[in-house]
Write an enzyme that holds these catalytic residues in place. Structure first.
Site, short mmCIF file in Angstrom:
data_model
loop_
_atom_site.label_atom_id
_atom_site.label_comp_id
_atom_site.label_asym_id
_atom_site.label_seq_id
_atom_site.Cartn_x
_atom_site.Cartn_y
_atom_site.Cartn_z
N GLY A 102 0.83 -1.21 0.00
CA GLY A 102 0.00 0.00 0.00
C GLY A 102 0.86 1.25 0.00
O GLY A 102 0.63 2.19 -0.77
N ASP A 144 -5.20 0.98 3.37
CA ASP A 144 -4.22 1.43 2.37
C ASP A 144 -4.73 2.67 1.63
O ASP A 144 -3.94 3.47 1.14
CB ASP A 144 -3.92 0.32 1.36
CG ASP A 144 -2.88 -0.66 1.91
OD1 ASP A 144 -2.03 -0.22 2.72
OD2 ASP A 144 -2.93 -1.84 1.55
N ILE A 175 -5.16 -18.93 -2.77
CA ILE A 175 -6.27 -19.40 -3.63
C ILE A 175 -7.17 -18.22 -4.01
O ILE A 175 -7.54 -18.03 -5.15
CB ILE A 175 -7.09 -20.48 -2.89
CG1 ILE A 175 -6.26 -21.76 -2.77
CG2 ILE A 175 -8.41 -20.76 -3.64
CD1 ILE A 175 -6.94 -22.88 -2.03
N ASP A 217 13.94 -1.26 4.69
CA ASP A 217 13.13 -0.76 5.80
C ASP A 217 13.56 0.68 6.09
O ASP A 217 14.76 0.97 6.16
CB ASP A 217 13.38 -1.59 7.08
CG ASP A 217 12.82 -3.00 6.96
OD1 ASP A 217 12.18 -3.28 5.94
OD2 ASP A 217 13.05 -3.80 7.88
N CYS A 221 -15.37 10.96 17.54
CA CYS A 221 -16.53 10.07 17.37
C CYS A 221 -16.94 9.48 18.72
O CYS A 221 -17.47 10.20 19.55
CB CYS A 221 -16.24 9.02 16.30
SG CYS A 221 -17.78 8.41 15.54
N GLY A 251 -15.15 8.99 21.11
CA GLY A 251 -14.42 9.83 22.07
C GLY A 251 -15.22 11.07 22.44
O GLY A 251 -15.24 11.51 23.59
N MET A 252 -15.88 11.66 21.45
CA MET A 252 -16.73 12.82 21.71
C MET A 252 -17.97 12.39 22.50
O MET A 252 -18.39 13.07 23.44
CB MET A 252 -17.13 13.46 20.37
CG MET A 252 -18.10 14.61 20.47
SD MET A 252 -19.80 14.04 20.14
CE MET A 252 -20.58 15.55 19.63
N ARG A 275 -23.64 5.63 14.22
CA ARG A 275 -25.10 5.48 14.27
C ARG A 275 -25.71 6.35 15.35
O ARG A 275 -26.90 6.64 15.33
CB ARG A 275 -25.48 4.04 14.61
CG ARG A 275 -25.10 3.04 13.57
CD ARG A 275 -25.67 1.65 13.89
NE ARG A 275 -24.88 0.64 13.19
CZ ARG A 275 -25.02 0.35 11.91
NH1 ARG A 275 -25.92 0.98 11.19
NH2 ARG A 275 -24.27 -0.57 11.34
N HIS A 332 -14.63 12.17 11.77
CA HIS A 332 -13.28 11.60 11.79
C HIS A 332 -12.30 12.51 11.04
O HIS A 332 -12.03 12.28 9.86
CB HIS A 332 -13.30 10.21 11.15
CG HIS A 332 -13.97 9.19 11.99
ND1 HIS A 332 -13.32 8.47 12.97
CD2 HIS A 332 -15.27 8.80 12.05
CE1 HIS A 332 -14.17 7.66 13.57
NE2 HIS A 332 -15.37 7.85 13.03
N GLU A 367 -9.23 12.58 11.20
CA GLU A 367 -7.96 11.90 10.87
C GLU A 367 -7.91 11.45 9.41
O GLU A 367 -6.83 11.15 8.90
CB GLU A 367 -7.73 10.71 11.81
CG GLU A 367 -8.65 9.51 11.63
CD GLU A 367 -9.93 9.58 12.45
OE1 GLU A 367 -10.36 10.70 12.79
OE2 GLU A 367 -10.52 8.51 12.74
N1 GLN Z 1 -20.22 3.52 18.22
C1 GLN Z 1 -20.50 4.91 18.02
C2 GLN Z 1 -21.63 5.13 17.03
O1 GLN Z 1 -21.95 4.24 16.26
C3 GLN Z 1 -19.26 5.64 17.56
C4 GLN Z 1 -18.77 5.21 16.23
C5 GLN Z 1 -17.34 5.60 15.97
O2 GLN Z 1 -16.61 5.98 16.88
N2 GLN Z 1 -16.90 5.50 14.73
O3 GLN Z 1 -22.20 6.18 17.00
#
Ligand code: GLN
Length: 548
Positions: A18, A71, A148, A240, A382, A384-385, A463, A508, A510
């Site tokens: 990649g 990748d 395979i 490397d 996500c 984390g928030m 979700r 996200h 990142e």
């Molecule tokens: N599990 C949480 C949600 O579905 C957060 C998802 C995530 O962190 N990508 O809302």
């Protein structure tokens, strides 16, 4: 019409195909060509979205909401290729499209077979990947030659080349030269055998990129050349990297791969230098950085570096932007419960990545409380928030039992609830809120200052969401809802302006950071961590004066 490069891998997996593909993309762009990049994965899952990060590493999300192989993250960090649903095909995706056609009756009367039906679908997928009339389409074939399940893909690219003129398609095989410590030598036999396998299928590689720990001698290259039917100068060493993955394109050019590709594909200016000056400058400066700050990443899949690949890369980009080396303290969220928050002592920033499932959730919540109360820069992504919202509800708003509906169906305070359009969703694959959505930033917030603009777009994969029934209570208490989706009114960013740096985002970020264009929130976060390490008590990021 695009010219094509197919990248295959031999001997073992995880060779860095990649990265090599991404590096080739960068090299071609730096010589003035446009590229597309695509990955073909032989597994049966329709996409990696349903796999555990421990199986597969992170799931990378594109703007158009494809859940893809990590990748593709390399591809976007190294190049400007526009990635989409057509940039990653698996056996599962190919087979399901063929089976759907069969059910529709598109093949009436015929027996549907791997050759030609599956291979035709693969060839069609390769054409779809080569978007925007690019000069060169790079397609990486996952897995290892000899497996395979990768056979139909190799057969398809063999046929694909047959339909093209000579010089329009090139095969690049990435292989391993293992080093035997006991005898102190590198071995070429596995490479010979994997090239043998390719040739059995009817593919003669044009170039061998040999991954090595030790320098490859001319004698070794000659031996490989003889046994593998490639010229000596077509055997390229990829040793490397000692220091950073961003050395790969530089090393490959030094080994002559750039000119070789241009010549093989008959592209103009084969003798020109590849311009990597800014890239070289970055690597040089990175080597000279002495200042360090330490950031704790508190997550569930901490043992596998690939599980949070884009986050670690984004921290490195932000480190470069702040001229500080970011040391990572990777902490399993469950360990916070076992060892207590002393495990976090001395860190300059705490980042909680996204995730699913209940394991480690309370550990993340404790880590966030520690960051909030001790004024340590905090960045939640996500899940984390969502954890930050739960922590704040329980400990600042007095909402005992506050939780996310994802894990506590009967919480008295479901401060994180299921998105309305997720309520009737039963299937797991590809059904989350996925891809890019707009977000409007509240003027005067830290996020607004970091981005330097009011309207942004970021990628999502979730979700659950901030429960708007609690909005007024949060706003009255001092937590700022700094980013809102203008159409759905979903809360996308929370901040605590009284804190040196406290930002939680539902998206996200990142996925959009690049080495020379770090993501603004990552840049601000690492700036705040640097400031913390220097003993400063404010964020180093622009101060919030007043909220509009
Ligand atoms: N599990 C949480 C949600 O579905 C957060 C998802 C995530 O962190 N990508 O809302």
């Amino acid at each position: 019409m695009a010219k094509h490069i197919f990248v295959t891998g031999g001997v073992v997996s995880s060779l860095g195909k990649g990265l090599t593909s991404a590096a080739i993309g960068l090299i071609l762009e730096r010589r003035g060509f446009t590229v597309s990049l695509q990955k073909l994965d032989p597994y049966i899952n329709v996409d990696p979205g349903t796999m555990s990060p421990y199986q597969h590493g992170e799931v990378y999300v594109t703007d158009d909401g494809a859940e893809t192989d990590l990748d593709l993250g390399h591809y976007e960090r190294y190049t400007h290729a526009r990635l989409s649903q057509s940039s990653n095909f698996t056996s599962g995706k190919i087979y399901s499209s063929v089976i759907a056609k069969e059910r529709r009756g598109d093949y009436l009367g015929r027996t549907v077979q791997v050759i030609p039906h599956i291979t035709d679908a693969i060839k069609e997928a390769i054409h779809q990947g080569a978007v925007d009339d690019v000069d060169v389409a790079i397609t990486e074939i996952g897995g290892t030659v000899g497996d395979i399940e990768s056979l139909p893909f190799l057969e398809a690219v063999r046929q694909f080349a047959l339909d093209k003129e000579r010089g329009e398609v090139m095969f690049l095989h990435v292989t391993l030269l293992p080093y035997l410590r006991a005898s102190g030598e590198m071995k070429t036999k596995p490479t010979q055998q994997s090239v043998g396998k390719l040739r059995e299928i009817g593919i003669q590689p044009d170039v061998l990129v040999c991954r090595t720990e030790q320098p490859m001698t001319t004698e070794m290259a000659q031996k490989i050349s003889l046994f593998c039917n490639v010229r000596c100068e077509e055997v390229i060493e990829e040793r490397d990297v000692a220091f950073s993955i961003y050395e790969v394109p530089v090393d490959l050019c030094r080994a002559g791969l750039d000119r070789l590709i241009i010549k093989k594909l008959g592209l103009p200016n084969p003798e020109a230098e590849t311009n990597l000056s800014d890239w070289n400058e970055m690597l040089q400066e990175l080597k000279e950085i002495k200042t360090e700050c330490e950031i704790a990443v508190v997550g569930k899949y901490i043992k596998l570096h690939d599980a949070y690949k884009s986050i670690y890369e984004s921290l490195a980009h932000a480190g470069y932007a702040n001229r500080v080396k970011v040391k990572l303290r990777k902490i399993s969220a469950e360990e916070v419960l076992v060892q207590g928050t002393s495990i976090l002592e001395g860190v300059d920033g705490i980042l909680i990545p996204g995730g699913f499932g209940e394991r480690g959730l309370e550990g993340k919540i404790q880590a966030i409380r520690y960051a909030r109360e001790n004024e340590i820069p905090f960045f939640g992504i996500c899940l984390g928030m969502q954890c930050a919202v739960i922590e704040y509800s329980r400990n600042q708003l007095g909402l005992a039992g506050a939780h996310t509906l994802e894990h506590s169906a009967h919480s008295p305070h479901p401060v994180i609830s299921l998105m309305a359009d997720q309520e009737d969703v039963d299937e797991k694959g590809g059904t989350m809120r996925l891809g890019a959505y707009p977000c409007t930033l509240r003027k005067g917030t830290l996020s607004h200052k970091l981005y330097g603009e009011e309207h942004i777009s970021e990628r999502h994969r979730h979700r659950f969401e901030f429960n708007n029934d609690y909005r007024a209570r949060f706003e009255a208490s001092g937590m700022v809802l700094a980013g809102i989706n203008p159409e759905s009114d979903l809360v996308e960013i929370v901040e605590l302006p009284e804190h040196p740096f406290y930002v939680g985002v539902q998206f996200h970020p990142e996925f959009k950071s690049r080495p020379l264009q770090p993501h603004p929130i990552f840049k601000g976060f690492v700036g705040a961590a640097l400031n913390h390490s220097l003993g400063g008590n404010n964020s180093g990021a622009p101060k919030v004066e007043s909220l509009a």
